[in-house]
Design a protein around this motif. Structure first.
Motif, mmCIF file in Angstrom:
data_model
loop_
_atom_site.group_PDB
_atom_site.id
_atom_site.type_symbol
_atom_site.label_atom_id
_atom_site.label_comp_id
_atom_site.label_asym_id
_atom_site.label_seq_id
_atom_site.Cartn_x
_atom_site.Cartn_y
_atom_site.Cartn_z
ATOM 1 N N LYS A 85 0.800 -1.221 0.000
ATOM 2 C CA LYS A 85 0.000 0.000 0.000
ATOM 3 C C LYS A 85 0.831 1.268 0.000
ATOM 4 O O LYS A 85 0.514 2.228 -0.699
ATOM 5 N N GLY A 86 1.887 1.287 0.790
ATOM 6 C CA GLY A 86 2.634 2.526 0.962
ATOM 7 C C GLY A 86 4.038 2.514 0.431
ATOM 8 O O GLY A 86 4.515 3.515 -0.097
ATOM 9 N N LYS A 87 4.736 1.405 0.563
ATOM 10 C CA LYS A 87 6.134 1.379 0.137
ATOM 11 C C LYS A 87 6.227 1.337 -1.392
ATOM 12 O O LYS A 87 5.356 0.800 -2.059
ATOM 13 N N PRO A 88 7.284 1.896 -1.963
ATOM 14 C CA PRO A 88 7.431 1.888 -3.427
ATOM 15 C C PRO A 88 7.492 0.470 -3.980
ATOM 16 O O PRO A 88 8.114 -0.419 -3.404
ATOM 17 N N GLY A 89 6.832 0.289 -5.109
ATOM 18 C CA GLY A 89 6.839 -0.981 -5.810
ATOM 19 C C GLY A 89 6.863 -0.713 -7.299
ATOM 20 O O GLY A 89 7.921 -0.471 -7.883
ATOM 21 N N ARG A 101 0.866 7.514 -1.989
ATOM 22 C CA ARG A 101 -0.349 8.108 -1.425
ATOM 23 C C ARG A 101 -0.069 8.607 -0.019
ATOM 24 O O ARG A 101 0.912 8.224 0.610
ATOM 25 N N GLN A 102 -0.967 9.440 0.479
ATOM 26 C CA GLN A 102 -0.860 9.933 1.846
ATOM 27 C C GLN A 102 -1.590 8.977 2.786
ATOM 28 O O GLN A 102 -2.784 8.714 2.609
ATOM 29 N N PHE A 103 -0.873 8.425 3.742
ATOM 30 C CA PHE A 103 -1.475 7.520 4.716
ATOM 31 C C PHE A 103 -1.397 8.068 6.133
ATOM 32 O O PHE A 103 -2.275 7.790 6.949
ATOM 33 N N LEU A 148 -3.051 -10.656 3.224
ATOM 34 C CA LEU A 148 -3.318 -9.994 1.941
ATOM 35 C C LEU A 148 -4.047 -8.670 2.130
ATOM 36 O O LEU A 148 -3.926 -7.767 1.291
ATOM 37 N N LYS A 149 -4.784 -8.513 3.227
ATOM 38 C CA LYS A 149 -5.461 -7.245 3.502
ATOM 39 C C LYS A 149 -4.461 -6.117 3.759
ATOM 40 O O LYS A 149 -4.806 -4.939 3.623
ATOM 41 N N LEU A 150 -3.246 -6.480 4.150
ATOM 42 C CA LEU A 150 -2.226 -5.468 4.396
ATOM 43 C C LEU A 150 -1.587 -4.976 3.106
ATOM 44 O O LEU A 150 -0.831 -4.005 3.119
ATOM 45 N N LEU A 151 -1.879 -5.650 1.987
ATOM 46 C CA LEU A 151 -1.284 -5.304 0.704
ATOM 47 C C LEU A 151 -2.265 -4.515 -0.151
ATOM 48 O O LEU A 151 -3.477 -4.556 0.054
ATOM 49 N N ARG A 152 -1.713 -3.819 -1.130
ATOM 50 C CA ARG A 152 -2.572 -3.106 -2.090
ATOM 51 C C ARG A 152 -3.151 -4.062 -3.116
ATOM 52 O O ARG A 152 -4.310 -3.950 -3.509
ATOM 53 N N HIS A 200 -0.824 4.276 10.332
ATOM 54 C CA HIS A 200 0.493 3.656 10.296
ATOM 55 C C HIS A 200 0.442 2.313 9.583
ATOM 56 O O HIS A 200 -0.192 1.368 10.078
ATOM 57 N N LEU A 201 1.115 2.202 8.442
ATOM 58 C CA LEU A 201 1.228 0.942 7.718
ATOM 59 C C LEU A 201 2.453 0.196 8.258
ATOM 60 O O LEU A 201 3.576 0.381 7.799
#
Length: 474
Positions: free
Chosen positions: A360-364, A371-373, A413-417, A377-378
């Protein structure tokens, strides 16, 4: 005792309390939505396993006495409910003692979570929320004027937070003394925000000004918190503006926001204080006793702060009543990212179809704009940044992450985009590779639409599969 209270700070207290309750609400919401995959019964670092080897006196928590995922969820959602009630001003509708109990509840609830959170809760802002939250218990409600002792101790926390962060920078990476750290920081920070790319591309002379201004804000301005008004308000306001600048430039969970909340407690708003009753004697005695105790405990963080061997982000007691803070004593020059991929092939080969997991937050994906989170806290994304710095940071949990991805564990998997595999078709193999990431130039952005450019560095983890056939957990 007239000297005991500062009626003119009644609005400062009100703003501080409501804002702190919002931070509590975000913290509990983060816990409720992420705990199952991280520290749940079948999580990467299960709470039952942790409390079995760590005694209660070292990590006081209700979960030493009972743990189940359902109980932890109820505990976290109860924290959300109490926090929401405090945001709405419930503490002002009840007697003083009941208001104090209302503020004590979220502190106790969150203490139990942090003390079993292990590496997922090892960030400085966890202890900061607990230290500030404990003081909030004694700040009072509409029945009494704000106690001077508690207002002073809130400023004392803000001073240690900022001044300690300034010292760790001056003692640490040479780029802080050379005013060059921001040439790298926006690109290599743990979790860039949507504007970080633009901050990175600001002119280098402006970066020098930013670093110099940061030194002034952290090493000079905090001293002014203890001067008479309106100087103290000006100092706190300058620190708040600096924190808002950091909010725009990155995703630092609620670190910037709770610093802003602390700053608000020192701002004297131009308003007329309402008439309130005199503080009861039991309240005065309790506040003075707590204040004296906290000042005595403060010896340890002060000693650390002035030491040449200063350390960052450590608590000096299991209740997190006094802590030391600091951030970015060293700044990475190069950004590395761990890219996790899976394949459905029975035999993994380099030419197999390797599909990438998106966080969700880290570059991939280089084309995926951050995005702004924050203040949310992710936790997994933050730990993935540490894993890229060194595999040692991931030794306790990365294998658990891989295992759960191989099982298509729904909580993980819910923790992932995005997962590249259907829910009923998990991958046969998972691998991880290390890439170097850099921001694209203005020209590259126009031509490719990508904000990142990445280059393969080396293998982080070879193709790995489950030893036994996959069985769905849920």
């Amino acid at each position: 005792m007239d000297w005991f209270v500062a009626p003119e700070y009644w609005l400062s207290r009100l703003v501080f309390q409501r804002a702190l309750a919002v931070v509590y609400l975000v913290a509990f919401l983060t816990a409720a939505l992420q705990f199952r995959a991280l520290i749940g019964e079948r999580g990467m670092l299960p709470v039952p396993r942790y409390v079995a080897r760590v005694p209660f006196k070292l990590a006081p928590s209700v979960f030493h006495f009972h743990y189940s995922d359902r109980f932890f969820a109820a505990w976290s959602w109860a924290g959300c409910a109490v926090s929401a009630a405090l945001v709405a001003g419930a503490d002002s509708l009840v007697p003083l003692w009941a208001g104090m109990v209302l503020w004590l509840i979220p502190w106790l609830l969150y203490l139990s979570i942090v003390n079993v959170g292990q590496t997922w809760y090892s960030f400085g802002w966890e202890s900061l929320l607990l230290e500030v939250g404990f003081l909030a218990v004694f700040l009072g409600n509409d029945e009494v004027a704000p106690p001077i002792v508690v207002l002073f101790l809130l400023r004392w926390i803000l001073f240690r937070l900022e001044f300690g962060a300034g010292l760790i920078k001056m003692r640490g990476d040479a780029c802080w003394r050379q005013l060059t750290c921001l040439d790298y920081h926006h690109e290599t920070q743990p979790m860039p925000g949507p504007l970080s790319w633009f901050f990175h591309h600001l002119p280098k002379p402006l970066h020098r000004v930013e670093v110099a201004a940061n030194h002034v804000t952290q090493l000079v301005v905090p001293v002014l918190l203890f001067t008479p008004q309106p100087v103290a308000t000006a100092a706190a306001s300058l620190m708040i503006v600096t924190q808002l600048w950091l909010v725009l430039s990155g995703n630092f969970s609620w670190l910037n926001w709770i610093t802003i909340v602390l700053g608000l407690s020192a701002v004297l708003f131009p308003t007329t204080a309402p008439k309130v009753s005199a503080a009861p004697l039991w309240y005065e005695v309790l506040v003075l006793a707590v204040g004296a105790g906290l000042l005595a405990l403060g010896y340890h963080p002060v000693r650390n702060m002035i030491s040449r061997g200063q350390i960052m982000n450590r608590s000096f007691d299991p209740l997190h009543l006094v802590n030391t803070y600091g951030a970015f004593g060293s700044v990475s020059r190069i950004r590395y990212e761990v890219v996790v991929e899976g394949t459905a092939d029975d035999v993994p080969r380099e030419d197999s179809e390797w599909r990438e997991y998106e966080f969700k937050g880290k570059p991939g994906d280089p084309r995926h704009w951050p995005r702004q989170f924050a203040p949310y806290h992710l936790r997994l994304d933050w730990l993935m940044w540490f894993a890229a710095l060194s595999p040692a940071y991931a030794g306790s949990w990365f294998g658990g992450l891989v295992e759960r991805l191989l099982e298509n564990d729904r909580d993980t998997l819910k923790l992932l985009r995005r997962s590249p595999f259907p829910p009923d078709e998990p991958p046969r193999y998972i691998r991880a590779r290390l890439f170097r990431y850099r921001y694209t130039t203005w020209r590259e952005l126009r031509e490719t639409g990508a904000c990142w450019h990445r280059t393969y560095v080396r293998e982080f983890m070879p193709p790995t599969r489950l030893a036994a056939p996959v069985t769905q957990r849920r």
